[in-house]
Structures are given as structure tokens and as C-alpha cells.
Design an enzyme around this catalytic site. Sequence first.
Site: not given
Lengths: 408, 268
Positions: B51, B62
Site C-alpha cells: 500500500e 491516521d
Amino acid sequence: MTEKIHYPPHDGPYFGEYGGRFVPEAFVAALDEIETAYEKASVDPEFHAELKKLHETYTGRPSIITEVPRFAEAAGGARIILKREDLNHTGSHKINNVLAQALLVKRMGKTRVIAETGAGQHGVATATAAALLGLDCTIYMGAEDTRRQALNVARMRLLGAEVVPVTAGSQTLKDAINEAFRDWVASVSTTHYLIGTVTGPHPFPVMVRDFQKIIGEEAREQVTELTGALPDAVCACVGGGSNAMGIFHAFIPDAGVKLFGFEAGGKGIASGKHSATISGGSPGVLHGTRSFIMQDDDGQTKESYSVSAGLDYPSVGPEHAYLSSIGRVEYRPVDDDHAMNAFERLCRTEGIIPAIESAHALAGALDIGRELGPGAVILVSLSGRGDKDVETAARWFDLLDDEPGEGA
Amino acid sequence: MSIRTAEAIDAARAAGRDAALIGYLPAGFPDVDTSIEAAVALARAGADIVEIGLPYSDPGMDGPVIQHAAEQALAGGVRTSDVLRVVEAVAATGAAAVVMTYYNPVLRYGVKSFARDLAAAGGAGLITPDLIPEEAGEWMAASRDHDLDRIFLVAPSSTPERLALTARAASGFVYAASTMGVTGTRATVDSEAKRLVADTKAAGAERVCVGLGVSTAEQAREVASFADGVIVGSALVRSLGADGVAAMASVAGELIAGLSTSEDTSAH
């Protein structure tokens, strides 16, 4: 004045191509829960009665209107009338929305609210409602903003809220929003994210507008009673845009009433140092909604700037983007100098110290007055008072005897 | 010809692993050239799917490790076009390369153009943490046109109806966010993860991979017992940032060892 505009469906999740829910899947259940709770409350007479009572006995509604003839001497013969949201408890229109959402939090059985704040007005309002209704409260604020608005940080802490300075990114409002989202995703079962303006994922833009539209509904009646007619123009400052949506909404169907949103032009659009999202931004997705945003060629959010911390935000509510796209509201930038001149003028001519946010609308109203000519009636949302901005203004006008940092 | 994610997951199984390893690294961290070297090393260490994160100014999903890496990458001047360079390098190793990105950079690039250029670079698809199927009409069409996987997320709070909707809209695999929270390493794998994988499969998803919070070989082994793939991000990013490419590849190797069903294949 009788001509009506047909305003297409505007109850979200979209306003034309703007709005929606650009959020992680983890938020969807919570947004559905809020939407359901809001839909139930909005048809429940008990909810409206409870809110009305709080507005009357706690906020101080209806807020009055004040005509300001000495200020209006610079408006080309137009009359200027202020809707005095600055007189609300906690000093701005923010309390209208916060009390209503806090009542919803109780209905949803949640025990904690989080919010983010730039200038501190929304944070103070949220901390106030949390204290009133017995909710735990955490406020995220960019570390830079905690320095700019130290007194509001102290106010929030006095009211029992935890204030978390956010040191990521540019240390301003947009970073505080990211941090609030992070908290929310981990605490959504007990916590409501009390968004303070008409942005974010559906249903926030609709719900917050509905909680703020009382401003325009009251003002419409008050101005009509005072002058015998609807105003020729309505002016408001636009950051996220909640006071503007609040005052515009009751007038949108009236074709004869011109609507103007004044964005923070900062040091000028050409300088790149501004927060004028509609005037100087482009369509994109930020913080859960598709609207106008300030971005670079790669879609990275650009840092916004304004002398007013409360307007210093690189996006705007999606309904504003829509109203601009259909030409119903005209959005214009007002730069720092122009806003601060109007700020000083209102202080000196009428004895009212406005929030610097609101000073952008005041500056715009003087321009509109000169454009519309003698006799025009202009209604301005005075969205907040300037207590929090006294230090900024004092530095701007060089009114402090001592240099900062000197003395005890 | 690029390898699709479902193919990569199935190949991992065929090679004797309980689950595929999906490793995340942001493009441009610590700089563009090193990020290419690191992504290639991750694939060579045995990651089945790499990824590649597109650094974004407002990474609301995040945690601190990935956020700081993204900030550093952006400060270093990484551009969307650099992300496609990393994809190209990973695809050349034979691993499946997917881009993980918030939606606005794709929107700004142009959804159709992004799909075209990602496919041309050998990319296999997109993971979109802030794009739910209801909002993905334009991306659904573009991904079909260019034969790219649409990897949507499910969360512990997803209702059965939403799991079914997401399973229908997704292709390749469904990304199960194992916990209500942001990216970052955690001491234990949330017990919700196993239930979420089972529910997502019951809702129609063929392959479900688990991310958020997996950082050790032991956790990877646990997740591999019930999921088709294990997604690791922060642990790799931290290692890359602190100790460099070789150290990161060694962490990846340990994770892969944790996914093997027998001692014989653990030295992959």
C-alpha cells in the site's frame, strides 16, 4: 418585494453538487444516529419548548436590532440596522446552535461532547452548554490559537472543560478539527462531536443552519416592524458560515432582498494570504463535505490567514457554495485593513465593540450602502462582540503603552 | 501486466501462508528516492500487496506515526506524480501495488485521469479511507473502465446493511478497520476484529483483510487465523524512519514468518 425565488431542495445531504458525507465508515453509524435524533426532535413540540425556554431565559433571545445612524454616515445615505447576536450569553451567535445540539446529546444518551475552536467563541459556548447540562467536555484548539486567544482558553477551563492545544500541522483550526475527528472515531459510543458551523458531513450543515435560522426569522420581523418593509440587503461575515446562513435563510425566497457574504480577504486575494474560500478557492472535499476549499494543484489544503482567528478556516459550508453557484448570494472578500477600519468606526460612532469577524460584514455593508444609494435599508448580522479581540485590536491600532512581554 | 489484489492474496495462500501480508509505506518518506527503495524492499521481503500512501495535509484517520511521516514527505515536496513513480517500481517486482489515499487529492487530479494513470503505472487499485460507497459513483465508473480494485473500509460500527452495501461495492478485498480508532500500533488486537471479519464475509465479501493496530508477528499470526490478509502500517513506517530500509525489511520478514502455517515456510 412580493417576487419569490424558487429555492430548489436544500435539506441535504446535498445542496446541488455540494455537501455529502466524505467520512470514514466508522463515522457513518454516528451520523445516522444524529440524523435520526435530529429528525425526531425537529417534530417534537417538547424539544422546541425546551429550546425556546433556554433561548429566552438563558441566551437572552430574541436579540434586539439596533439602527446605527452615525456609523451609517459613511454608507452613502443608506440606513444600517444591526442584528445584535453579540448580546447573547457567551457573546456570539454560537450559543444558539450549541444549546440545541447539547439538548440532542442528552436525548441520544451520550455523556460527553468534544468540539474544536479557532477564536474560542464556539469552544466557550460548548463549555458553557456542557456545564449547564452536566456533560463532560473536551475542546481542541490549535496551539497557535491558544496563544492568540489565551483569555478564552481560561474561560473554557473555568467552565470545567479540558482544553487540548494541538501542535500538529499549522497549529490552527483545521488541525484542531483533524484532532477532534481522531478523538471522535475512538469515542463515538459515548461522545458527540459538536460541530459549530454549517459544515462537516451531513446532517451537520442542515442541522446547524436550522438551529441558527432563528437569527433571520427574528430579524425579518423586527426590521419589517421598524421600517415597514423588508430590507434591501442583508450582510454577514462568512468563515464556516453559520451566522450568515442563520440570517440569510429567512430571506432566501425574497427576490427583492440582496444577500451578501463577506469573506476574510486577509492581505488580499492576490497575496494568497486570506481565508476567502469562495472568492479565492475551488471545489473540493475537506472535513467530511464537498464544498469550496483552499487547495494547491495536488489537492493539499493551503493554509488560510485572517486577522480574525474566527474566520481563519480554509473551507466553507456547502450550502454557501451552492447559494453562490446559483447566484442567490454574492460573496466578496474584505481585507484586514478594511475590516479593522469598520471595527474602529463602530467603536467610535456607536459605542459597540464588535468581533473582528463581524467587522468584515460591517465594512462590506458600508460598501453596499454606497452602491445601493440613499434610503436603502441594510441589515447586518453583528455575530459577536469584541471582548476576545481587544488585544488583537489594541496591537493593530497601537494602543498599548507597554511592549508585549514587559512589566510584571 | 499488473497483479490484482485478489490474485496476490490467493497466491499467498497457495504458497502456504495463512494470510497475505499487506504493508503500508507513504510515498516521499523520508524522501522520494528512499521511499521507492523502501517500497521495493518491502515487496522483495515478501509483502504480497504494498500500500503506497499518498501524503495528505489533513490525515484525519491516521495516528501520529503516519501523520508525521506524511508531514515530512509533504515538507520535502512530494507530489501526486511521485506516488505513481513508487507504484511503478513496486509493480515491477511482481507484488500488487495499491494506493491508499484520502479522496481530495484524487478529486483534484481528476478521478478519471487518476484511474488512467494509476493503471498505466501498474497499480492494482485504491484504498479510500474517507470515501464510502454512496459517495463513490465517479470512482466506481473510473475503476471499472481501468480494471482497478475498489477497496472500501468497514468498521465495528457498520450495520449488517452497510456491510452488505460495502461488500457489493468493493472489489479485490474489503478492509476491516479492526478497532474504532486511528492508525497506530496497539498492544492487543481488538476482539471486535474477528467478529467484523465473520460478519463482513457473511454479508458477501470474498476476501477480508484486517488493519489498524497490528504491529507484531504474534498479532499478525492471530489475525491470520481468521482473516485473508494482515495490514501493517505504523510499525513499518516507524522502523523505516528510525533505522532505515534494511531494518524495515527485516520487520516485514518477521511479520511474514508469523503468517506461515509451518516452520518450513517461515524462512520465506
